[in-house]
Design a protein around this motif. Sequence first.
Motif, mmCIF file in Angstrom:
data_model
loop_
_atom_site.group_PDB
_atom_site.id
_atom_site.type_symbol
_atom_site.label_atom_id
_atom_site.label_comp_id
_atom_site.label_asym_id
_atom_site.label_seq_id
_atom_site.Cartn_x
_atom_site.Cartn_y
_atom_site.Cartn_z
ATOM 1 N N SER A 158 0.927 -1.212 0.081
ATOM 2 C CA SER A 158 0.063 0.024 -0.109
ATOM 3 C C SER A 158 0.827 1.198 -0.042
ATOM 4 O O SER A 158 1.803 1.453 0.898
ATOM 5 N N LEU A 159 0.656 2.039 -0.622
ATOM 6 C CA LEU A 159 1.511 3.461 -0.835
ATOM 7 C C LEU A 159 0.967 4.214 0.404
ATOM 8 O O LEU A 159 -0.356 4.137 0.989
ATOM 9 N N PRO A 160 2.006 4.646 0.773
ATOM 10 C CA PRO A 160 1.953 5.638 2.260
ATOM 11 C C PRO A 160 1.272 6.942 2.216
ATOM 12 O O PRO A 160 0.943 7.431 3.039
ATOM 13 N N PHE A 161 0.998 7.482 0.911
ATOM 14 C CA PHE A 161 0.557 8.532 0.965
ATOM 15 C C PHE A 161 -0.969 8.893 1.006
ATOM 16 O O PHE A 161 -1.619 8.177 0.746
ATOM 17 N N TYR A 167 -6.512 10.882 -7.093
ATOM 18 C CA TYR A 167 -5.557 10.920 -8.068
ATOM 19 C C TYR A 167 -5.387 9.278 -8.231
ATOM 20 O O TYR A 167 -4.343 8.751 -8.771
ATOM 21 N N LYS A 168 -6.558 8.543 -8.302
ATOM 22 C CA LYS A 168 -6.567 7.052 -8.876
ATOM 23 C C LYS A 168 -6.080 7.006 -10.108
ATOM 24 O O LYS A 168 -5.586 5.846 -10.584
ATOM 25 N N ALA A 177 6.844 4.920 -9.627
ATOM 26 C CA ALA A 177 7.927 5.826 -9.060
ATOM 27 C C ALA A 177 8.284 5.287 -7.552
ATOM 28 O O ALA A 177 9.444 5.452 -7.187
ATOM 29 N N TYR A 178 7.623 4.892 -6.916
ATOM 30 C CA TYR A 178 7.695 4.549 -5.489
ATOM 31 C C TYR A 178 8.409 3.140 -5.573
ATOM 32 O O TYR A 178 9.400 2.891 -4.915
ATOM 33 N N ASP A 179 8.044 2.088 -6.545
ATOM 34 C CA ASP A 179 8.950 0.953 -6.644
ATOM 35 C C ASP A 179 10.171 1.196 -7.008
ATOM 36 O O ASP A 179 11.097 0.378 -6.372
ATOM 37 N N TYR A 180 10.580 1.983 -7.582
ATOM 38 C CA TYR A 180 11.923 2.359 -8.327
ATOM 39 C C TYR A 180 12.495 3.399 -7.528
ATOM 40 O O TYR A 180 13.670 3.782 -7.724
ATOM 41 N N LYS A 181 11.906 3.880 -6.255
ATOM 42 C CA LYS A 181 12.462 4.540 -5.336
ATOM 43 C C LYS A 181 13.065 5.944 -5.729
ATOM 44 O O LYS A 181 13.707 6.804 -5.446
ATOM 45 N N LEU A 182 12.026 6.468 -6.650
ATOM 46 C CA LEU A 182 12.140 7.953 -7.041
ATOM 47 C C LEU A 182 11.560 8.786 -6.015
ATOM 48 O O LEU A 182 12.280 10.019 -5.868
ATOM 49 N N ILE A 183 10.807 8.164 -5.046
ATOM 50 C CA ILE A 183 10.088 9.187 -4.108
ATOM 51 C C ILE A 183 10.270 8.123 -2.638
ATOM 52 O O ILE A 183 10.347 6.944 -2.872
ATOM 53 N N SER A 184 10.362 8.861 -1.631
ATOM 54 C CA SER A 184 10.537 8.395 -0.464
ATOM 55 C C SER A 184 9.396 7.976 0.261
ATOM 56 O O SER A 184 8.505 8.770 0.108
ATOM 57 N N PRO A 185 9.141 7.224 1.155
ATOM 58 C CA PRO A 185 7.857 6.960 2.211
ATOM 59 C C PRO A 185 7.522 8.206 2.841
ATOM 60 O O PRO A 185 8.440 9.203 3.519
ATOM 61 N N SER A 186 6.478 8.659 2.893
ATOM 62 C CA SER A 186 6.127 9.916 3.675
ATOM 63 C C SER A 186 4.700 9.728 3.765
ATOM 64 O O SER A 186 3.873 9.167 2.857
ATOM 65 N N ASN A 190 1.962 15.788 -1.504
ATOM 66 C CA ASN A 190 1.832 17.000 -1.905
ATOM 67 C C ASN A 190 1.608 16.852 -3.431
ATOM 68 O O ASN A 190 2.618 17.852 -3.914
ATOM 69 N N PRO A 191 0.612 16.534 -4.203
ATOM 70 C CA PRO A 191 0.518 16.535 -5.786
ATOM 71 C C PRO A 191 0.387 17.638 -6.321
ATOM 72 O O PRO A 191 0.982 17.860 -7.246
ATOM 73 N N LYS A 192 -0.399 18.552 -5.837
ATOM 74 C CA LYS A 192 -0.654 19.696 -6.439
ATOM 75 C C LYS A 192 0.083 20.940 -6.168
ATOM 76 O O LYS A 192 0.169 22.005 -6.732
#
Length: 210
Positions: A158-161, A167-168, A177-186, A190-192
């Motif tokens: 499950s995504l932590p965001f 934004y389904k 992006a999460y799987d490739y670690k482009l972004i960190s767990p948080s 803040n998509p917008k």
Amino acid sequence: MPLNQDQIVVTFLNQKFIKDVSLNPRKEPVIVKQPVIEEFQDLKNHWVKDIANKLKASGKLDNTSNFDPNAKISRADLAKYLVKINDLKTKVGAQDLTFSDVSKNDKDYAYIQAVTKNKLMKGMSKTTYDKNSNVTRIQALIVASRLLPDKENASNTSLPFQDISKYKWATKNIRKAYDYKLISPSSKLNPKQEITRAELITLLFRASNA
């Protein structure tokens, strides 16, 4: 000295000295001046320092004194960074752009052509690219995820965001992006929020090394 070598090249500071040692050598060595690449002056205590200076040293960022890490990123900027950091090429035989707001005299024309023809970005409409609009975090994330192949066994974690329920339609890109670690767990993505230069080049640097 190897038998097939006809030049000796010595680099000192920002100058390259080339000595002709062929059978018919020139009398004087050729001196080729190289640009001095110094670290960004405004990143001495910034978290993006190492990535930015590494990209600058490799010629993928402009050789300027300052980086301006908090600057906002336009759609034209995004196209430029996508091309330079990921060594993208315009496909052979690519048709000219038909966007009314991007002319062939535009300094970013080649970058915009490359990202649209490689299907990383598209116009905001069929007739406009909207090159001056600032890019949001979700927009940059989606584009960066397109640089990477789909994984055969995508993560089911499950995504932590907690702020992406609206934004389904972008879940696949966010998960990649999460799987490739482009972004960190948080707790928040803040998509917008408009993305900064420091955030974007970090995202693209990670994608280019994934």
